[in-house]
Design a protein around this motif. Structure first.
Motif, PDB file in Angstrom:
ATOM      1  N   SER A   1       2.348  -0.952   4.311  1.00 12.65           N
ATOM      2  CA  SER A   1       2.444   0.323   3.599  1.00 12.65           C
ATOM      3  C   SER A   1       3.896   0.763   3.497  1.00 12.65           C
ATOM      4  O   SER A   1       4.788   0.224   4.160  1.00 12.65           O
ATOM      5  CB  SER A   1       1.622   1.392   4.316  1.00 12.65           C
ATOM      6  OG  SER A   1       2.240   1.759   5.531  1.00 12.65           O
TER       7      SER A   1
ATOM      8  N   THR B   1      -0.350   5.994   4.759  1.00 12.78           N
ATOM      9  CA  THR B   1      -1.442   6.807   5.287  1.00 12.78           C
ATOM     10  C   THR B   1      -0.861   7.873   6.195  1.00 12.78           C
ATOM     11  O   THR B   1       0.276   7.756   6.662  1.00 12.78           O
ATOM     12  CB  THR B   1      -2.444   5.937   6.070  1.00 12.78           C
ATOM     13  OG1 THR B   1      -1.729   5.179   7.057  1.00 12.78           O
ATOM     14  CG2 THR B   1      -3.177   4.987   5.150  1.00 12.78           C
TER      15      THR B   1
ATOM     16  N   LYS C   1      -9.074   2.905   8.652  1.00 16.66           N
ATOM     17  CA  LYS C   1     -10.069   2.822   7.588  1.00 16.66           C
ATOM     18  C   LYS C   1      -9.517   2.098   6.374  1.00 16.66           C
ATOM     19  O   LYS C   1     -10.225   1.333   5.704  1.00 16.66           O
ATOM     20  CB  LYS C   1     -10.550   4.222   7.212  1.00 16.66           C
ATOM     21  CG  LYS C   1     -11.916   4.225   6.565  1.00 16.66           C
ATOM     22  CD  LYS C   1     -12.541   5.605   6.600  1.00 16.66           C
ATOM     23  CE  LYS C   1     -13.996   5.542   6.229  1.00 16.66           C
ATOM     24  NZ  LYS C   1     -14.643   6.862   6.211  1.00 16.66           N
ATOM     25  N   SER C   2      -8.247   2.305   6.106  1.00 12.42           N
ATOM     26  CA  SER C   2      -7.615   1.630   4.973  1.00 12.42           C
ATOM     27  C   SER C   2      -7.578   0.122   5.175  1.00 12.42           C
ATOM     28  O   SER C   2      -7.857  -0.648   4.246  1.00 12.42           O
ATOM     29  CB  SER C   2      -6.188   2.167   4.784  1.00 12.42           C
ATOM     30  OG  SER C   2      -5.498   1.409   3.824  1.00 12.42           O
TER      31      SER C   2
ATOM     32  N   SER D   1     -10.776   0.183   3.069  1.00  8.74           N
ATOM     33  CA  SER D   1     -10.024   0.601   1.882  1.00  8.74           C
ATOM     34  C   SER D   1     -10.915   1.402   0.943  1.00  8.74           C
ATOM     35  O   SER D   1     -12.119   1.565   1.166  1.00  8.74           O
ATOM     36  CB  SER D   1      -9.415  -0.591   1.146  1.00  8.74           C
ATOM     37  OG  SER D   1     -10.343  -1.180   0.242  1.00  8.74           O
ATOM     38  N   ASN D   2     -10.314   1.843  -0.141  1.00  7.85           N
ATOM     39  CA  ASN D   2     -11.085   2.558  -1.160  1.00  7.85           C
ATOM     40  C   ASN D   2     -11.636   1.608  -2.220  1.00  7.85           C
ATOM     41  O   ASN D   2     -12.136   2.042  -3.263  1.00  7.85           O
ATOM     42  CB  ASN D   2     -10.225   3.646  -1.812  1.00  7.85           C
ATOM     43  CG  ASN D   2      -9.032   3.062  -2.576  1.00  7.85           C
ATOM     44  OD1 ASN D   2      -8.854   1.852  -2.632  1.00  7.85           O
ATOM     45  ND2 ASN D   2      -8.217   3.934  -3.147  1.00  7.85           N
TER      46      ASN D   2
ATOM     47  N   ASP E   1       0.808  -1.218   0.000  1.00  8.72           N
ATOM     48  CA  ASP E   1       0.000   0.000   0.000  1.00  8.72           C
ATOM     49  C   ASP E   1       0.841   1.268   0.000  1.00  8.72           C
ATOM     50  O   ASP E   1       1.999   1.276   0.446  1.00  8.72           O
ATOM     51  CB  ASP E   1      -0.882   0.034   1.250  1.00  8.72           C
ATOM     52  CG  ASP E   1      -2.231  -0.622   1.024  1.00  8.72           C
ATOM     53  OD1 ASP E   1      -2.361  -1.417   0.072  1.00  8.72           O
ATOM     54  OD2 ASP E   1      -3.155  -0.349   1.814  1.00  8.72           O
TER      55      ASP E   1
ATOM     56  N   GLU F   1      -6.775   7.165   9.500  1.00  4.52           N
ATOM     57  CA  GLU F   1      -6.734   6.868   8.074  1.00  4.52           C
ATOM     58  C   GLU F   1      -6.258   5.431   7.842  1.00  4.52           C
ATOM     59  O   GLU F   1      -6.764   4.729   6.963  1.00  4.52           O
ATOM     60  CB  GLU F   1      -5.807   7.861   7.370  1.00  4.52           C
ATOM     61  CG  GLU F   1      -5.884   7.810   5.851  1.00  4.52           C
ATOM     62  CD  GLU F   1      -4.997   8.852   5.199  1.00  4.52           C
ATOM     63  OE1 GLU F   1      -4.269   8.505   4.250  1.00  4.52           O
ATOM     64  OE2 GLU F   1      -5.030  10.020   5.644  1.00  4.52           O
TER      65      GLU F   1
ATOM     66  N   ASN G   1     -17.655   3.578   1.939  1.00  9.76           N
ATOM     67  CA  ASN G   1     -16.500   3.983   2.741  1.00  9.76           C
ATOM     68  C   ASN G   1     -16.757   5.319   3.424  1.00  9.76           C
ATOM     69  O   ASN G   1     -16.470   5.490   4.620  1.00  9.76           O
ATOM     70  CB  ASN G   1     -15.270   4.064   1.827  1.00  9.76           C
ATOM     71  CG  ASN G   1     -14.020   4.547   2.543  1.00  9.76           C
ATOM     72  OD1 ASN G   1     -14.002   5.623   3.115  1.00  9.76           O
ATOM     73  ND2 ASN G   1     -12.960   3.761   2.470  1.00  9.76           N
TER      74      ASN G   1
END
Length: 582
Positions: free
Chosen positions: A291, A262, A270-271, A275-276, A259, A267, A363
């Protein structure tokens, strides 16, 4: 690994009269009218030749013919028949404590170390060499470990299937980077795990190539509700190229997601949880997420195993890396792992893009936050002669009352792995004694000695209810099983409509998981959590370690202000309870 299985007791079926405890469970969360209406419905249900009597006898009859425990098939069906999206609703997440790793590793070398240790655990599980677990000399069921690696939940109409693929000498993981998917072979020709250096070099090659997002958005199908996901999955796999790529994902030991960084913990939460909609594959049993700034997270699908099973594997892998002497991991030039190929029609591309858009709206509708409480942890709580779990839940009910001015139902997961093939029971943390304590604390006019007496009573009641659940004397799984038998055999048993108990205000209020909670205690895990279970509710995962308590909270975005207030009041309640107990 399984050598103690035969010594484990079968999950007992509680007596029908054990359901009378229902009245004690609902009393603090209903008014007098609701209580009386619910009591009447329960009396009807438990009467001789009543609906409960008939269904309970059917449960006894069926359980005698089953090789597994009475709850297992019904529980598996409950997971697999769930039709909403898995993301946030069924899957849970964890974030690891990474401070020891940051000075020592890069993203590729840390990813390789974790990958190597997880594959080693896969080999241990597959060869049945994993050490059995115990709690206070009580052996725990190890069956769940057979369903964690190389597993996937496949979407089908009406009911999914969960597959664990057989052990094979040749094995692989899949790596997601920039929303593109690669197959990374993790064994040599003889079936041995390849070295950390080779794994790191392969990961680094993927990073260096930096292939930009090809916008296939294949993984967005795993963010959809399950019936829509099934239709998408079937449409995609009609092409042989796509089917081959899907098979590679399905048979992977786990998924590694590389990834972008963040900017803060919220953040990151939530990731990892949601995630998006890109660079994830939520149908796999395990996603390891790393990440660029070396944050480490896991997202796990819930069907095959409960959180403590996965977290034990994660914790052992983490500790092995911490204990290892720092080694020089040399990155060498190597070939790029195989990128999975896709032959996606314009129609399917459009459907996947639409689903990605829907997920990103979803999201935005979820709020996450956390509490990092470092004043004290398990050590001090035990010095005060309190159960850490009881301490947390009493504080949570004080915080709930202060935030909302009312007590609503709080789900607490109770592990049942001391029974053969046991999963969880549900305890409800709101009892009459804890409600009395919370009301007195919030009134600000009680003496410390009175509050201390109320605290002792609240802890005793909490521990007693947990202990009863652990003995197999909970009520909610029993109610659940009887309802599922009504759905299947009601007509045969002469039950022509849903028993009134299930439509009673007490049952509806009790099973409305306004606060859904679950706790763990692993030093390697910094945060653990999941989504809200109901529209107006809050998901609370907590980690109680020796010197700190961390709490993850989630809610719908419209409930954000109350979520923040609830965390602040929980922080204050921790301090208040210690001042009362000392």
């Amino acid at each position: 690994m399984l050598r103690n299985q035969e010594t484990l007791n079968q999950l007992p079926i509680p007596s029908l009269n054990n359901l009378l405890e229902f009245l004690n469970w609902i009393k603090p969360i209903v008014d007098d009218k609701q209580f009386q209406e619910s009591k009447q419905a329960l009396d009807e249900f438990l009467a001789i030749n009543g609906d409960g009597y008939k269904l309970h006898n059917k449960l006894l009859e069926i359980s005698e013919k089953q090789e597994c425990n009475w709850l297992e098939p019904l529980w598996n069906d409950m997971y697999l028949q769930y039709r909403q999206q898995l993301v946030c609703n069924m899957n849970y997440y964890s974030i690891l404590e990474n401070t020891k790793f940051k000075p020592l590793y890069t993203m590729s070398t840390l990813g390789a170390k974790l990958t190597y240790e997880l594959i080693s655990k896969y080999i241990e599980v597959s060869s049945q060499r994993l050490s059995p677990e115990f709690i206070k000399n009580q052996p725990l069921c190890m069956e769940q470990y057979n369903h964690i690696f190389k597993s996937v939940r496949l979407p089908l109409l009406n009911k999914d299937i969960y597959i664990t693929y057989q052990f094979a000498k040749s094995h692989h993981i899949v790596v997601l980077h920039n929303n593109n998917i690669f197959k990374l072979e993790t064994s040599d020709l003889d079936g041995n795990i390849i070295s950390v250096e080779i794994i790191a070099s392969k990961i680094q090659k993927i990073i260096d190539e930096n292939i930009q997002d090809r916008a296939n958005n294949i993984a967005s199908l795993t963010t959809s509700n399950r019936d829509d996901a099934s239709k998408l999955y079937e449409a995609i796999k009609t092409d042989t190229i796509n089917k081959n790529s899907l098979d590679i994902i399905n048979t992977a030991i786990f998924v590694l997601c590389i990834d972008h960084p963040t900017s803060n913990t919220k953040e990151l939460q939530k990731s990892i949880l949601i995630s998006n909609g890109k660079n994830r594959y939520f149908d796999k049993s395990c996603q390891l997420i790393i990440s660029e700034n070396l944050d480490i997270g896991f997202n796990n699908e819930h069907t095959g195993a409960d959180a403590t099973t996965w977290f034990n594997i994660i914790n052992q892998s983490f500790n092995k890396i911490v204990q290892d002497k720092k080694e020089t991991i040399r990155i060498s030039d190597t070939s790029l792992p195989e990128e999975l190929k896709w032959n996606i029609s314009d129609d399917i591309k459009s459907r996947l893009a639409n689903q990605l858009n829907e997920h990103q709206k979803f999201n935005q509708n979820i709020y996450v936050d956390n509490l990092q409480f470092s004043n004290f942890g398990k050590n001090l709580i035990k010095e005060l002669m309190m159960s850490p779990d009881a301490f947390f839940h009493i504080a949570l009910q004080i915080a709930q009352y202060k935030t909302f001015g009312i007590f609503k139902s709080t789900y607490e997961s109770v592990s049942m792995r001391h029974f053969q093939n046991g999963r969880t029971e549900c305890s409800r943390a709101v009892n009459e004694d804890v409600s009395l304590l919370a009301i007195e604390i919030c009134s600000n006019n009680s003496s410390k000695s009175k509050l201390k007496d109320l605290l002792i009573n609240a802890q005793s009641s909490h521990v007693k209810r947990i202990n009863n659940c652990q003995k197999g004397l909970g009520i909610e799984r029993h109610f659940f099983a009887l309802y599922k038998l009504y759905e299947k055999y009601g007509e045969e048993l002469g039950i022509i409509k849903t028993p009134n108990i299930y439509n009673s205000p007490g049952y509806k209020i009790l099973t409305h998981d306004f606060i859904s909670s679950s706790g763990i205690a692993f030093d390697s895990i910094k945060l653990f959590g999941f989504g809200p279970v109901v529209e107006d509710g809050y998901g609370i995962g907590y980690v109680i370690n020796n010197e700190k308590i961390t709490v993850s909270i989630s809610s719908k975005t419209k409930n954000k202000d109350k979520a923040i207030q609830l965390l602040n009041n929980l922080n204050e309640a921790f301090l208040t309870l210690v001042s009362i107990a000392t």
